[in-house]
Design a protein around this motif. Structure first.
Motif, PDB file in Angstrom:
ATOM      1  N   LYS A 128     -10.859  11.700   1.194  1.00 13.31           N
ATOM      2  CA  LYS A 128     -11.263  11.343  -0.016  1.00 13.31           C
ATOM      3  C   LYS A 128     -11.891   9.744   0.278  1.00 13.31           C
ATOM      4  O   LYS A 128     -12.604   9.354  -0.376  1.00 13.31           O
ATOM      5  CB  LYS A 128     -10.028  11.235  -1.076  1.00 13.31           C
ATOM      6  CG  LYS A 128      -9.651  12.567  -1.303  1.00 13.31           C
ATOM      7  CD  LYS A 128      -8.310  12.623  -2.318  1.00 13.31           C
ATOM      8  CE  LYS A 128      -7.761  13.826  -2.444  1.00 13.31           C
ATOM      9  NZ  LYS A 128      -6.490  13.784  -3.284  1.00 13.31           N
ATOM     10  N   GLU A 129     -11.558   8.923   1.565  1.00  9.98           N
ATOM     11  CA  GLU A 129     -11.836   8.055   1.686  1.00  9.98           C
ATOM     12  C   GLU A 129     -13.074   7.807   2.570  1.00  9.98           C
ATOM     13  O   GLU A 129     -13.275   7.385   3.489  1.00  9.98           O
ATOM     14  CB  GLU A 129     -10.547   7.119   2.226  1.00  9.98           C
ATOM     15  CG  GLU A 129      -9.266   6.881   1.314  1.00  9.98           C
ATOM     16  CD  GLU A 129      -9.363   6.089   0.354  1.00  9.98           C
ATOM     17  OE1 GLU A 129     -10.299   5.150   0.180  1.00  9.98           O
ATOM     18  OE2 GLU A 129      -8.720   6.212  -0.512  1.00  9.98           O
ATOM     19  N   GLY A 130     -14.221   8.216   1.775  1.00  8.72           N
ATOM     20  CA  GLY A 130     -15.526   8.263   2.669  1.00  8.72           C
ATOM     21  C   GLY A 130     -16.124   7.060   2.976  1.00  8.72           C
ATOM     22  O   GLY A 130     -16.988   6.932   4.255  1.00  8.72           O
ATOM     23  N   THR A 131     -15.786   6.000   2.659  1.00  6.32           N
ATOM     24  CA  THR A 131     -16.461   4.715   2.841  1.00  6.32           C
ATOM     25  C   THR A 131     -15.776   3.810   4.004  1.00  6.32           C
ATOM     26  O   THR A 131     -16.148   2.860   4.632  1.00  6.32           O
ATOM     27  CB  THR A 131     -16.389   3.803   1.781  1.00  6.32           C
ATOM     28  OG1 THR A 131     -15.160   3.489   1.127  1.00  6.32           O
ATOM     29  CG2 THR A 131     -17.120   4.131   0.516  1.00  6.32           C
ATOM     30  N   VAL A 132     -14.442   4.502   4.182  1.00  5.52           N
ATOM     31  CA  VAL A 132     -13.752   3.832   5.377  1.00  5.52           C
ATOM     32  C   VAL A 132     -13.969   4.135   6.695  1.00  5.52           C
ATOM     33  O   VAL A 132     -14.031   5.712   6.918  1.00  5.52           O
ATOM     34  CB  VAL A 132     -11.921   4.066   5.298  1.00  5.52           C
ATOM     35  CG1 VAL A 132     -11.348   3.628   6.250  1.00  5.52           C
ATOM     36  CG2 VAL A 132     -11.517   3.662   3.893  1.00  5.52           C
ATOM     37  N   MET A 135     -10.259   0.475  10.684  1.00  6.64           N
ATOM     38  CA  MET A 135      -9.091  -0.228  10.170  1.00  6.64           C
ATOM     39  C   MET A 135      -9.653  -1.238   9.168  1.00  6.64           C
ATOM     40  O   MET A 135      -8.640  -1.713   8.017  1.00  6.64           O
ATOM     41  CB  MET A 135      -8.155  -0.922  11.092  1.00  6.64           C
ATOM     42  CG  MET A 135      -7.636   0.351  12.181  1.00  6.64           C
ATOM     43  SD  MET A 135      -6.588   1.490  11.286  1.00  6.64           S
ATOM     44  CE  MET A 135      -5.124   0.550  10.893  1.00  6.64           C
ATOM     45  N   ALA A 136     -10.618  -2.009   9.377  1.00  5.38           N
ATOM     46  CA  ALA A 136     -10.800  -3.423   8.655  1.00  5.38           C
ATOM     47  C   ALA A 136     -11.166  -3.088   7.095  1.00  5.38           C
ATOM     48  O   ALA A 136     -11.132  -3.607   6.269  1.00  5.38           O
ATOM     49  CB  ALA A 136     -11.908  -4.065   9.336  1.00  5.38           C
ATOM     50  N   ASP A 137     -11.893  -1.704   7.193  1.00  4.77           N
ATOM     51  CA  ASP A 137     -12.283  -1.138   5.828  1.00  4.77           C
ATOM     52  C   ASP A 137     -10.812  -0.754   4.998  1.00  4.77           C
ATOM     53  O   ASP A 137     -11.095  -0.437   3.681  1.00  4.77           O
ATOM     54  CB  ASP A 137     -13.241   0.167   5.989  1.00  4.77           C
ATOM     55  CG  ASP A 137     -14.485  -0.156   6.497  1.00  4.77           C
ATOM     56  OD1 ASP A 137     -14.780  -1.171   6.564  1.00  4.77           O
ATOM     57  OD2 ASP A 137     -14.937   0.577   7.278  1.00  4.77           O
ATOM     58  N   LEU A 138      -9.771  -0.631   5.502  1.00  3.24           N
ATOM     59  CA  LEU A 138      -8.581  -0.574   4.744  1.00  3.24           C
ATOM     60  C   LEU A 138      -8.225  -1.555   3.957  1.00  3.24           C
ATOM     61  O   LEU A 138      -7.203  -1.419   3.385  1.00  3.24           O
ATOM     62  CB  LEU A 138      -7.547   0.129   5.657  1.00  3.24           C
ATOM     63  CG  LEU A 138      -7.918   1.621   6.318  1.00  3.24           C
ATOM     64  CD1 LEU A 138      -6.704   1.873   7.314  1.00  3.24           C
ATOM     65  CD2 LEU A 138      -7.907   2.575   5.126  1.00  3.24           C
ATOM     66  N   LYS A 139      -8.499  -2.695   4.055  1.00  4.25           N
ATOM     67  CA  LYS A 139      -8.338  -3.922   3.366  1.00  4.25           C
ATOM     68  C   LYS A 139      -8.225  -3.531   1.926  1.00  4.25           C
ATOM     69  O   LYS A 139      -9.264  -3.023   1.326  1.00  4.25           O
ATOM     70  CB  LYS A 139      -9.385  -5.271   3.521  1.00  4.25           C
ATOM     71  CG  LYS A 139      -8.993  -6.409   3.046  1.00  4.25           C
ATOM     72  CD  LYS A 139      -9.833  -7.760   3.358  1.00  4.25           C
ATOM     73  CE  LYS A 139      -9.492  -8.852   2.769  1.00  4.25           C
ATOM     74  NZ  LYS A 139     -10.699  -9.788   3.098  1.00  4.25           N
ATOM     75  N   GLY A 140      -7.125  -4.065   1.300  1.00  2.00           N
ATOM     76  CA  GLY A 140      -6.897  -3.721  -0.177  1.00  2.00           C
ATOM     77  C   GLY A 140      -6.500  -2.449  -0.383  1.00  2.00           C
ATOM     78  O   GLY A 140      -6.312  -2.172  -1.594  1.00  2.00           O
ATOM     79  N   LYS A 141      -6.373  -1.345   0.528  1.00  2.00           N
ATOM     80  CA  LYS A 141      -5.831  -0.221   0.193  1.00  2.00           C
ATOM     81  C   LYS A 141      -4.339  -0.019   0.709  1.00  2.00           C
ATOM     82  O   LYS A 141      -3.692  -0.806   1.351  1.00  2.00           O
ATOM     83  CB  LYS A 141      -6.770   0.768   0.916  1.00  2.00           C
ATOM     84  CG  LYS A 141      -8.139   0.736   0.597  1.00  2.00           C
ATOM     85  CD  LYS A 141      -8.872   1.876   1.153  1.00  2.00           C
ATOM     86  CE  LYS A 141     -10.362   1.896   0.963  1.00  2.00           C
ATOM     87  NZ  LYS A 141     -10.535   2.283  -0.689  1.00  2.00           N
ATOM     88  N   LYS A 142      -3.717   1.178   0.441  1.00  2.00           N
ATOM     89  CA  LYS A 142      -2.593   1.535   0.642  1.00  2.00           C
ATOM     90  C   LYS A 142      -2.477   2.367   1.863  1.00  2.00           C
ATOM     91  O   LYS A 142      -3.276   3.233   2.010  1.00  2.00           O
ATOM     92  CB  LYS A 142      -1.978   2.452  -0.442  1.00  2.00           C
ATOM     93  CG  LYS A 142      -1.570   1.612  -1.728  1.00  2.00           C
ATOM     94  CD  LYS A 142      -1.005   2.654  -2.901  1.00  2.00           C
ATOM     95  CE  LYS A 142      -0.808   2.094  -4.163  1.00  2.00           C
ATOM     96  NZ  LYS A 142      -0.132   3.068  -5.187  1.00  2.00           N
ATOM     97  N   VAL A 143      -1.621   1.851   2.988  1.00  2.00           N
ATOM     98  CA  VAL A 143      -1.503   2.389   4.265  1.00  2.00           C
ATOM     99  C   VAL A 143      -0.035   2.760   4.650  1.00  2.00           C
ATOM    100  O   VAL A 143       1.010   1.873   4.339  1.00  2.00           O
ATOM    101  CB  VAL A 143      -2.144   1.315   5.294  1.00  2.00           C
ATOM    102  CG1 VAL A 143      -2.187   1.936   6.606  1.00  2.00           C
ATOM    103  CG2 VAL A 143      -3.441   0.834   4.945  1.00  2.00           C
ATOM    104  N   GLY A 144      -0.099   3.958   4.995  1.00  2.70           N
ATOM    105  CA  GLY A 144       1.448   4.497   5.137  1.00  2.70           C
ATOM    106  C   GLY A 144       1.907   4.406   6.745  1.00  2.70           C
ATOM    107  O   GLY A 144       1.231   4.275   7.692  1.00  2.70           O
TER     108      GLY A 144
END
Length: 346
Positions: A128-132, A135-144
């Motif tokens: 669902k995260e097509g723009t990522v 790893m830099a694109d995960l800024k501001g997101k929830k990472v498990g």
């Protein structure tokens, strides 16, 4: 197989064993009499990266060495580590990087047998995260990751740090493993997260996640982390190792025999030796999970010393305490090759 003991309270750690410098003299090495029972905690006994633990039991190699070994299962490796420090376990099958974080707390543990010199992990990204794209694109997101304070927590922080993202700039989520991790990915609880086969294999087969960072192969690990990263291992308190040279040697003998079995047999043969419920309802998928990681296991249980040094460098990126205390860490104290060097040749 027995379930793990309940996590110990912090106060119990004050009385735990394995202090590098202790007021009590270390116990004398026991070289005669019956072998002692060995209790080993596994940070997820059905995870393929920790497969040598149960596989050794199933192949009868503990028994061949005259050992009585009790394996306990706990998906949270930090809990197993605490149980060991409190004296409820003699060893843990988990990531050897704990040896370095524990050094900074005045405790000494060592990898006795190194199962793999790469993490055998993957950062899985929700489809669902097509723009990522990185790893830099995960800024501001929830990472498990598995749990707070876990090795996967440290690796996620390090990968994000290498990508220029501070820990305060994303939300770390303890997503567990197996079905809980899968649910977190599929329900939007996390955008991405670090996990292992068979969890990563299931997500890929369902089409609900793809691999963003691969830490399973030698070349991919070097590219992502700047070198090898010894991970899955049997690690034990230094004092226990010194006091139990016979048991330590026999554990090394048994586990190295298993590593040779993994190296010398196809995934289908290995899977057939494991408990049927480890495959769930899909034996083919379980075989595929073993194929993904099979070549990442060592065949001799020996750690890569350059990789061990890299572990400290990587941890320093993701853990402020390691960054501050890096100069105090003795890399060579985090492992021993004394016992793997004496394993009889195949």
């Amino acid at each position: 197989m027995h379930r793990a003991f309940a996590p110990v309270v912090a106060a119990a750690l004050l009385f735990g064993l394995a202090a590098c410098s202790t007021a009590q003299p270390p116990a004398a090495a026991k070289t005669e009499g019956p072998l002692e029972k060995v209790r080993i905690g596994v940070g997820g006994i059905n995870k393929v990266i920790y497969m040598p633990a149960m596989l050794t039991e199933r192949l009868g190699y503990f028994k061949d060495e005259g050992l009585e070994v009790e394996l306990s299962d706990e998906q949270n490796g930090v809990n197993q580590e605490n149980e060991m420090l409190a004296g409820h376990l003699e060893g843990v099958v988990g990531f050897m990087d704990h040896a370095y974080t524990l050094q900074l707390k005045g405790k000494c543990v060592q990898s006795v047998v190194q199962f793999a010199n790469t993490p055998l992990e993957k950062v899985m990204l929700s489809t669902k995260e097509g723009t990522v794209k990185s790893m830099a694109d995960l800024k501001g997101k929830k990472v498990g990751f598995t749990s707070k304070g876990s090795s996967t927590n440290a690796l996620i922080n390090s990968l994000m740090g290498k990508a220029g993202v501070k820990e305060s700039e994303f939300t770390g989520v303890a997503a567990g493993a197996g079905s809980t991790f899968i649910a977190s990915i599929e329900n939007g609880g996390i955008a991405a997260g670090m996990t292992t086969p068979p969890t990563s294999t299931i997500l890929t087969s369902k089409g609900t996640a793809t691999t963003l960072v691969d830490l399973s192969t030698v070349e991919a690990t070097k590219q992502a982390l700047g070198g090898l990263y010894p991970a899955s291992s049997l690690y034990m308190p230094c004092d226990w190792i010194k006091a139990h040279p016979r048991e330590s040697q026999k554990l090394a003998n048994a586990f190295v025999k298993t590593l040779r079995f993994i190296a010398g047999n196809p995934a289908e043969t290995i899977a057939a030796k494991m408990p049927a419920d480890y495959a769930g309802n899909d034996q083919k998928l379980y075989v595929a999970s073993i194929k993904e990681t099979k070549d990442g296991f060592t065949a001799d249980g020996v750690i890569d010393p350059d990789g061990a040094r890299n572990v400290v460098e990587v941890l320093a990126v993701g853990i402020p305490e390691v960054a501050a205390g890096k100069g105090q860490i003795d890399v060579a104290k985090g492992y021993t090759t004394e016992f793997t060097a004496k394993v009889p040749k195949a």
